[in-house]
Design a protein around this motif. Structure first.
Motif, mmCIF file in Angstrom:
data_model
loop_
_atom_site.group_PDB
_atom_site.id
_atom_site.type_symbol
_atom_site.label_atom_id
_atom_site.label_comp_id
_atom_site.label_asym_id
_atom_site.label_seq_id
_atom_site.Cartn_x
_atom_site.Cartn_y
_atom_site.Cartn_z
ATOM 1 N N ALA A 55 0.702 -1.295 -0.031
ATOM 2 C CA ALA A 55 -0.133 -0.099 -0.049
ATOM 3 C C ALA A 55 0.951 1.113 0.056
ATOM 4 O O ALA A 55 0.444 2.205 -0.713
ATOM 5 N N ARG A 56 1.915 1.299 0.757
ATOM 6 C CA ARG A 56 2.824 2.263 0.875
ATOM 7 C C ARG A 56 3.447 2.570 -0.590
ATOM 8 O O ARG A 56 3.532 3.739 -1.153
ATOM 9 N N GLU A 57 3.882 1.559 -1.227
ATOM 10 C CA GLU A 57 4.811 1.847 -2.398
ATOM 11 C C GLU A 57 3.806 1.997 -3.842
ATOM 12 O O GLU A 57 3.984 2.831 -4.460
ATOM 13 N N GLN A 58 2.689 1.109 -3.615
ATOM 14 C CA GLN A 58 1.663 1.374 -4.711
ATOM 15 C C GLN A 58 0.656 2.577 -4.685
ATOM 16 O O GLN A 58 0.433 3.193 -5.816
ATOM 17 N N PHE A 59 0.282 3.076 -3.407
ATOM 18 C CA PHE A 59 -0.872 3.967 -3.130
ATOM 19 C C PHE A 59 -0.331 5.116 -2.380
ATOM 20 O O PHE A 59 -1.028 6.176 -2.303
ATOM 21 N N GLY A 60 0.944 5.159 -2.106
ATOM 22 C CA GLY A 60 1.630 6.266 -1.607
ATOM 23 C C GLY A 60 0.880 6.394 -0.035
ATOM 24 O O GLY A 60 0.944 7.551 0.529
ATOM 25 N N ALA A 61 0.465 5.242 0.571
ATOM 26 C CA ALA A 61 -0.255 5.318 1.804
ATOM 27 C C ALA A 61 0.837 5.547 3.074
ATOM 28 O O ALA A 61 1.897 5.252 3.031
ATOM 29 N N VAL A 62 0.497 6.343 4.193
ATOM 30 C CA VAL A 62 1.316 6.615 5.198
ATOM 31 C C VAL A 62 0.734 5.974 6.342
ATOM 32 O O VAL A 62 -0.406 5.403 6.417
ATOM 33 N N ALA A 63 1.387 5.948 7.392
ATOM 34 C CA ALA A 63 0.953 4.983 8.528
ATOM 35 C C ALA A 63 -0.376 5.443 9.248
ATOM 36 O O ALA A 63 -1.213 4.584 9.624
ATOM 37 N N ALA A 64 -0.490 6.571 9.149
ATOM 38 C CA ALA A 64 -1.776 7.133 9.658
ATOM 39 C C ALA A 64 -2.880 6.755 8.839
ATOM 40 O O ALA A 64 -4.290 6.966 9.274
ATOM 41 N N GLU A 65 -2.891 6.894 7.677
ATOM 42 C CA GLU A 65 -3.928 6.114 6.717
ATOM 43 C C GLU A 65 -4.291 4.955 6.480
ATOM 44 O O GLU A 65 -5.491 4.472 5.899
ATOM 45 N N VAL A 66 -3.555 3.855 7.183
ATOM 46 C CA VAL A 66 -3.997 2.532 7.256
ATOM 47 C C VAL A 66 -4.234 1.895 8.523
ATOM 48 O O VAL A 66 -3.900 2.062 9.563
ATOM 49 N N ALA A 67 -5.405 1.038 8.297
ATOM 50 C CA ALA A 67 -6.215 0.388 9.487
ATOM 51 C C ALA A 67 -6.132 -0.896 9.162
ATOM 52 O O ALA A 67 -6.122 -1.594 8.262
ATOM 53 N N VAL A 68 -5.634 -1.808 10.144
ATOM 54 C CA VAL A 68 -5.563 -3.182 10.245
ATOM 55 C C VAL A 68 -6.766 -3.926 11.060
ATOM 56 O O VAL A 68 -7.155 -3.452 12.201
ATOM 57 N N GLN A 69 -7.421 -4.786 10.399
ATOM 58 C CA GLN A 69 -8.737 -5.158 10.871
ATOM 59 C C GLN A 69 -8.496 -6.692 11.452
ATOM 60 O O GLN A 69 -8.003 -7.377 10.992
#
Length: 69
Positions: A55-69
Protein backbone atom coordinates in the motif's frame (compact mmCIF):
# COMPACT_ATOMS: atom_id res chain seq x y z
CA UNK A 1 -22.50 5.21 10.68
CA UNK A 2 -20.43 7.65 12.64
CA UNK A 3 -19.28 10.95 11.22
CA UNK A 4 -15.65 10.31 12.08
CA UNK A 5 -13.55 9.89 8.95
CA UNK A 6 -12.46 6.37 8.02
CA UNK A 7 -8.91 5.55 7.09
CA UNK A 8 -8.58 5.15 3.32
CA UNK A 9 -6.70 1.82 3.48
CA UNK A 10 -7.96 -1.23 5.37
CA UNK A 11 -5.90 -4.40 5.70
CA UNK A 12 -7.89 -7.47 6.66
CA UNK A 13 -7.55 -11.23 6.69
CA UNK A 14 -9.81 -13.21 4.37
CA UNK A 15 -11.31 -16.65 5.03
CA UNK A 16 -8.25 -18.36 3.50
CA UNK A 17 -5.87 -16.64 5.93
CA UNK A 18 -4.36 -14.26 3.36
CA UNK A 19 -4.24 -10.51 3.91
CA UNK A 20 -5.98 -8.17 1.45
CA UNK A 21 -6.18 -4.42 1.04
CA UNK A 22 -9.47 -2.54 0.77
CA UNK A 23 -9.34 1.02 -0.54
CA UNK A 24 -12.05 3.24 0.92
CA UNK A 25 -13.14 6.56 -0.55
CA UNK A 26 -15.21 8.94 1.57
CA UNK A 27 -17.42 11.62 0.09
CA UNK A 28 -20.14 13.69 1.73
CA UNK A 29 -23.74 14.32 0.74
CA UNK A 30 -25.52 17.69 1.00
CA UNK A 31 -26.18 17.16 4.74
CA UNK A 32 -22.45 16.44 5.23
CA UNK A 33 -23.15 12.78 5.96
CA UNK A 34 -20.22 10.53 4.96
CA UNK A 35 -20.74 8.05 2.13
CA UNK A 36 -17.98 5.44 1.94
CA UNK A 37 -17.19 3.39 -1.17
CA UNK A 38 -14.98 0.33 -0.59
CA UNK A 39 -12.98 -1.48 -3.27
CA UNK A 40 -11.28 -4.78 -2.41
CA UNK A 41 -7.99 -5.19 -4.23
CA UNK A 42 -7.29 -8.55 -5.95
CA UNK A 43 -3.75 -8.98 -4.55
CA UNK A 44 -3.18 -11.24 -1.53
CA UNK A 45 -0.29 -11.15 0.93
CA UNK A 46 1.14 -13.60 3.46
CA UNK A 47 1.54 -10.97 6.20
CA UNK A 48 -0.03 -7.67 7.18
CA UNK A 49 3.41 -6.06 6.96
CA UNK A 50 3.71 -7.11 3.31
CA UNK A 51 0.26 -5.66 2.58
CA UNK A 52 1.19 -2.42 4.36
CA UNK A 53 4.43 -2.17 2.35
CA UNK A 54 2.52 -2.73 -0.90
CA UNK A 55 0.00 0.00 0.00
CA UNK A 56 2.87 2.35 0.76
CA UNK A 57 4.67 1.61 -2.52
CA UNK A 58 1.69 1.44 -4.90
CA UNK A 59 -0.75 3.93 -3.39
CA UNK A 60 1.47 6.26 -1.36
CA UNK A 61 -0.18 5.30 1.93
CA UNK A 62 1.30 6.67 5.16
CA UNK A 63 0.99 4.95 8.55
CA UNK A 64 -1.87 7.17 9.72
CA UNK A 65 -3.98 6.19 6.67
CA UNK A 66 -3.80 2.42 7.20
CA UNK A 67 -6.18 0.50 9.47
CA UNK A 68 -5.74 -3.17 10.30
CA UNK A 69 -8.80 -5.29 10.97
Amino acid sequence: MSRTPVRPFLIGKDEDGAFRITIRETRYNSQHYPLVTSTLQPNTFKTAAAARAYAREQFGAVAAEVAVQ
